[in-house]
Design an enzyme around this catalytic site. Structure first.
Site, PDB file in Angstrom:
ATOM      1  N   PRO A  53      50.379  34.790  42.565  1.00 33.74           N
ATOM      2  CA  PRO A  53      49.024  34.315  42.886  1.00 33.74           C
ATOM      3  C   PRO A  53      47.978  34.926  41.972  1.00 33.74           C
ATOM      4  O   PRO A  53      48.160  36.051  41.492  1.00 33.74           O
ATOM      5  CB  PRO A  53      48.814  34.783  44.335  1.00 33.74           C
ATOM      6  CG  PRO A  53      49.832  35.818  44.584  1.00 33.74           C
ATOM      7  CD  PRO A  53      50.957  35.626  43.610  1.00 33.74           C
ATOM      8  N   ASP A  54      46.902  34.188  41.707  1.00 33.95           N
ATOM      9  CA  ASP A  54      45.803  34.785  40.936  1.00 33.95           C
ATOM     10  C   ASP A  54      44.924  35.581  41.902  1.00 33.95           C
ATOM     11  O   ASP A  54      45.222  35.678  43.088  1.00 33.95           O
ATOM     12  CB  ASP A  54      45.033  33.722  40.143  1.00 33.95           C
ATOM     13  CG  ASP A  54      44.367  32.679  41.028  1.00 33.95           C
ATOM     14  OD1 ASP A  54      44.296  32.896  42.246  1.00 33.95           O
ATOM     15  OD2 ASP A  54      43.925  31.651  40.496  1.00 33.95           O
ATOM     16  N   PHE A  55      43.843  36.152  41.370  1.00 32.78           N
ATOM     17  CA  PHE A  55      43.006  36.997  42.219  1.00 32.78           C
ATOM     18  C   PHE A  55      41.987  36.216  43.017  1.00 32.78           C
ATOM     19  O   PHE A  55      41.662  36.561  44.130  1.00 32.78           O
ATOM     20  CB  PHE A  55      42.226  37.996  41.339  1.00 32.78           C
ATOM     21  CG  PHE A  55      43.026  39.192  40.952  1.00 32.78           C
ATOM     22  CD1 PHE A  55      44.304  39.381  41.406  1.00 32.78           C
ATOM     23  CD2 PHE A  55      42.468  40.157  40.117  1.00 32.78           C
ATOM     24  CE1 PHE A  55      45.043  40.489  41.041  1.00 32.78           C
ATOM     25  CE2 PHE A  55      43.188  41.268  39.743  1.00 32.78           C
ATOM     26  CZ  PHE A  55      44.478  41.433  40.199  1.00 32.78           C
ATOM     27  N   ARG A  56      41.443  35.183  42.386  1.00 35.35           N
ATOM     28  CA  ARG A  56      40.220  34.633  42.955  1.00 35.35           C
ATOM     29  C   ARG A  56      40.355  33.263  43.598  1.00 35.35           C
ATOM     30  O   ARG A  56      39.411  32.796  44.221  1.00 35.35           O
ATOM     31  CB  ARG A  56      39.111  34.648  41.898  1.00 35.35           C
ATOM     32  CG  ARG A  56      38.708  36.088  41.621  1.00 35.35           C
ATOM     33  CD  ARG A  56      37.761  36.264  40.481  1.00 35.35           C
ATOM     34  NE  ARG A  56      37.566  37.685  40.228  1.00 35.35           N
ATOM     35  CZ  ARG A  56      38.325  38.422  39.433  1.00 35.35           C
ATOM     36  NH1 ARG A  56      39.342  37.879  38.806  1.00 35.35           N
ATOM     37  NH2 ARG A  56      38.101  39.709  39.280  1.00 35.35           N
ATOM     38  N   ASN A  70      47.009  39.058  31.563  1.00 30.25           N
ATOM     39  CA  ASN A  70      48.111  39.165  32.514  1.00 30.25           C
ATOM     40  C   ASN A  70      48.981  40.383  32.239  1.00 30.25           C
ATOM     41  O   ASN A  70      49.142  40.807  31.094  1.00 30.25           O
ATOM     42  CB  ASN A  70      48.953  37.890  32.489  1.00 30.25           C
ATOM     43  CG  ASN A  70      48.164  36.699  32.998  1.00 30.25           C
ATOM     44  OD1 ASN A  70      47.118  36.889  33.602  1.00 30.25           O
ATOM     45  ND2 ASN A  70      48.641  35.505  32.742  1.00 30.25           N
ATOM     46  N   ASP A  88      52.134  40.421  33.561  1.00 29.79           N
ATOM     47  CA  ASP A  88      53.473  40.000  33.973  1.00 29.79           C
ATOM     48  C   ASP A  88      54.454  39.835  32.817  1.00 29.79           C
ATOM     49  O   ASP A  88      55.643  39.574  33.026  1.00 29.79           O
ATOM     50  CB  ASP A  88      53.406  38.685  34.769  1.00 29.79           C
ATOM     51  CG  ASP A  88      52.661  37.573  34.018  1.00 29.79           C
ATOM     52  OD1 ASP A  88      52.743  37.525  32.775  1.00 29.79           O
ATOM     53  OD2 ASP A  88      52.006  36.747  34.674  1.00 29.79           O
ATOM     54  N   HIS A 111      45.083  44.092  29.322  1.00 30.93           N
ATOM     55  CA  HIS A 111      45.103  44.945  30.517  1.00 30.93           C
ATOM     56  C   HIS A 111      46.456  45.623  30.698  1.00 30.93           C
ATOM     57  O   HIS A 111      46.819  45.999  31.806  1.00 30.93           O
ATOM     58  CB  HIS A 111      44.731  44.122  31.755  1.00 30.93           C
ATOM     59  CG  HIS A 111      43.331  43.550  31.683  1.00 30.93           C
ATOM     60  ND1 HIS A 111      42.881  42.533  32.468  1.00 30.93           N
ATOM     61  CD2 HIS A 111      42.270  43.886  30.891  1.00 30.93           C
ATOM     62  CE1 HIS A 111      41.608  42.253  32.180  1.00 30.93           C
ATOM     63  NE2 HIS A 111      41.231  43.060  31.209  1.00 30.93           N
TER      64      HIS A 111
HETATM   65  P1  CNA Z   1      41.273  35.076  38.226  1.00 32.86           P
HETATM   66  O1  CNA Z   1      39.890  35.596  38.276  1.00 32.86           O
HETATM   67  O2  CNA Z   1      42.091  35.091  39.477  1.00 32.86           O
HETATM   68  O3  CNA Z   1      41.145  33.568  37.693  1.00 32.86           O
HETATM   69  C1  CNA Z   1      42.236  32.723  37.576  1.00 32.86           C
HETATM   70  C2  CNA Z   1      41.706  31.349  37.217  1.00 32.86           C
HETATM   71  O4  CNA Z   1      42.813  30.513  36.993  1.00 32.86           O
HETATM   72  C3  CNA Z   1      40.842  30.710  38.295  1.00 32.86           C
HETATM   73  O5  CNA Z   1      39.646  30.260  37.704  1.00 32.86           O
HETATM   74  C4  CNA Z   1      41.689  29.544  38.811  1.00 32.86           C
HETATM   75  O6  CNA Z   1      40.905  28.426  39.120  1.00 32.86           O
HETATM   76  C5  CNA Z   1      42.557  29.259  37.618  1.00 32.86           C
HETATM   77  N1  CNA Z   1      43.871  28.695  37.936  1.00 32.86           N
HETATM   78  C6  CNA Z   1      44.718  29.038  38.937  1.00 32.86           C
HETATM   79  N2  CNA Z   1      45.853  28.319  38.853  1.00 32.86           N
HETATM   80  C7  CNA Z   1      45.704  27.491  37.784  1.00 32.86           C
HETATM   81  C8  CNA Z   1      46.527  26.490  37.193  1.00 32.86           C
HETATM   82  N3  CNA Z   1      47.742  26.205  37.682  1.00 32.86           N
HETATM   83  N4  CNA Z   1      46.056  25.828  36.105  1.00 32.86           N
HETATM   84  C9  CNA Z   1      44.834  26.106  35.606  1.00 32.86           C
HETATM   85  N5  CNA Z   1      44.013  27.038  36.133  1.00 32.86           N
HETATM   86  C10 CNA Z   1      44.447  27.719  37.202  1.00 32.86           C
HETATM   87  O7  CNA Z   1      42.141  35.796  37.120  1.00 32.86           O
HETATM   88  P2  CNA Z   1      41.702  36.281  35.677  1.00 32.86           P
HETATM   89  O8  CNA Z   1      42.938  36.376  34.887  1.00 32.86           O
HETATM   90  O9  CNA Z   1      40.565  35.517  35.151  1.00 32.86           O
HETATM   91  O10 CNA Z   1      41.153  37.736  36.026  1.00 32.86           O
HETATM   92  C11 CNA Z   1      41.516  38.774  35.335  1.00 32.86           C
HETATM   93  C12 CNA Z   1      42.380  39.783  36.128  1.00 32.86           C
HETATM   94  C13 CNA Z   1      43.419  39.171  36.993  1.00 32.86           C
HETATM   95  C14 CNA Z   1      43.136  40.594  35.145  1.00 32.86           C
HETATM   96  O11 CNA Z   1      42.774  41.921  35.257  1.00 32.86           O
HETATM   97  C15 CNA Z   1      44.627  40.406  35.453  1.00 32.86           C
HETATM   98  O12 CNA Z   1      45.348  41.564  35.192  1.00 32.86           O
HETATM   99  C16 CNA Z   1      44.666  40.056  36.868  1.00 32.86           C
HETATM  100  N6  CNA Z   1      45.844  39.338  37.404  1.00 32.86           N
HETATM  101  C17 CNA Z   1      46.958  39.135  36.644  1.00 32.86           C
HETATM  102  C18 CNA Z   1      48.053  38.459  37.177  1.00 32.86           C
HETATM  103  C19 CNA Z   1      49.291  38.247  36.323  1.00 32.86           C
HETATM  104  O13 CNA Z   1      49.638  39.097  35.492  1.00 32.86           O
HETATM  105  N7  CNA Z   1      49.965  37.111  36.472  1.00 32.86           N
HETATM  106  C20 CNA Z   1      47.991  37.975  38.485  1.00 32.86           C
HETATM  107  C21 CNA Z   1      46.838  38.207  39.246  1.00 32.86           C
HETATM  108  C22 CNA Z   1      45.768  38.881  38.689  1.00 32.86           C
END
Ligand code: CNA
Length: 302
Positions: free
Chosen positions: A44-47, A118, A120, A137
């Site tokens: 899952p993403d954060f927001r 990311n 991951d 990061h």
């Molecule tokens: P965020 O703020 O959670 O934003 C993610 C964005 O991606 C949002 O605007 C969503 O609308 C969009 N989104 C979600 N799913 C999809 C999709 N399938 N297609 C297109 N867009 C999509 O995360 P950010 O990366 O902007 O924030 C930065 C943080 C989150 C960093 O410090 C990361 O380390 C951290 N993070 C990383 C992971 C990972 O490594 N996979 C997971 C969760 C958070």
């Protein structure tokens, strides 16, 4: 061509993007990406509200939700961090179509660099060479003891993280019992020097900036969108509009970065990034190449 999901506020269009890729117009593509490219891999993403991250955090009695990713708080209490990691990371992790697309751009010889937020490491698992990836990061690939600095690999960390009965929920150093932490950048900590040292040469050459799956609220990472030259096309591929965030912290972190994508050469493609990438590849006859990209799953590497 011309999907209803695509919008060009000014001049650059999805058709121009496709044609430019097809005709070999772009030779130094720079990619910026975030958590949104890994949601289809099960992280899952954060927001995004559906992630329910804040709900998951309630049981840890944090002073405020963001504390779980703060370096200062981790030093006091690393338990919520590892608890959340156990909940967030699926046991099998495989790169998505968007990660494969990155690898395809590299195979085509036009990928200059990926700047990823990311942690991951899915860009590696999609076959992108290490020197093309800047993990702004950090990542879970390596970890270290916070007391004696002994280093550990991902296999060890994964095993210790997912067997909390062995260590009271926090991986401990086999030599000195200090807390082990992954080599990730927590809030309040500096970004790796490699992030800073490549920016000027990468963006001097960049002739196409692709931004995938990030809300662009985290600084200084989000300031990179303004580094490309004014006439260079910038394409934002995301579910929601740039900089859209419900949290006060997100709003504060975004301050000072211009992330509105209103240049003449900007294109905003709203929608799922895997679908957008597949559509573009379909359009330019790259689908077979995209499907042929070999990826590794995290399970395979352990
Ligand atoms: P965020 O703020 O959670 O934003 C993610 C964005 O991606 C949002 O605007 C969503 O609308 C969009 N989104 C979600 N799913 C999809 C999709 N399938 N297609 C297109 N867009 C999509 O995360 P950010 O990366 O902007 O924030 C930065 C943080 C989150 C960093 O410090 C990361 O380390 C951290 N993070 C990383 C992971 C990972 O490594 N996979 C997971 C969760 C958070």
């Amino acid at each position: 061509m011309g999907s209803s999901l695509s919008r060009s506020s000014q001049g650059f269009t999805e058709a121009e993007l496709s044609n430019g890729l097809k005709e070999g117009k772009f030779k130094n593509v720079v990619i910026m990406c975030g958590a949104g490219i890994s949601t289809n891999a099960g992280i899952p993403d954060f927001r995004s509200p559906s992630a329910g991250l804040y709900f998951k955090l309630r049981k840890y009695n944090l002073p405020y939700p963001e504390a779980v990713f703060e370096g200062r708080y981790f030093k006091q209490n690393p338990l919520p961090f590892y608890g959340l990691i156990r909940e967030l990371f699926p046991s099998t992790l495989t790169p998505t179509t968007t990660h494969k697309f990155f690898s395809l751009l590299n195979q085509k010889g036009i990928l200059r660099r990926i700047y990823t937020q990311n942690i991951d490491a899915l860009e590696y698992l999609a076959g992108v060479p290490e020197d093309k990836i800047i993990e702004a990061h950090g990542s879970f690939q390596n970890s270290y003891c916070t007391k004696c600095s002994k280093t550990y690999d991902l296999k060890w960390l994964k095993s210790e993280t997912f067997n909390p009965e062995r260590n009271e929920g926090v991986p401990k150093c086999t030599d000195c019992q200090g807390v082990v932490r992954p080599d990730v950048v927590l809030f309040g900590e500096p970004l790796p020097s490699r992030f800073w040292s490549n920016i000027s040469s990468d963006f001097e050459l960049c002739d196409l900036l692709l931004v995938f799956g990030t809300s662009l609220v985290v600084s200084p990472f989000n300031t990179l969108v303004a580094k490309s030259k004014k006439n260079v096309p910038r394409v934002y591929v995301n579910l929601t509009k740039p900089g859209e965030t419900g949290s006060l912290l997100g709003w504060l972190l975004r301050m000072g970065a211009n992330v509105d994508f209103s240049r003449e050469s900007d294109l905003v493609m709203l929608g799922d990034c895997d679908k957008s990438v597949s559509r573009v590849c379909d359009d330019i006859g790259w689908s077979e190449d995209l499907n042929a990209i070999q990826v590794t799953s995290l399970e395979d590497t352990l």
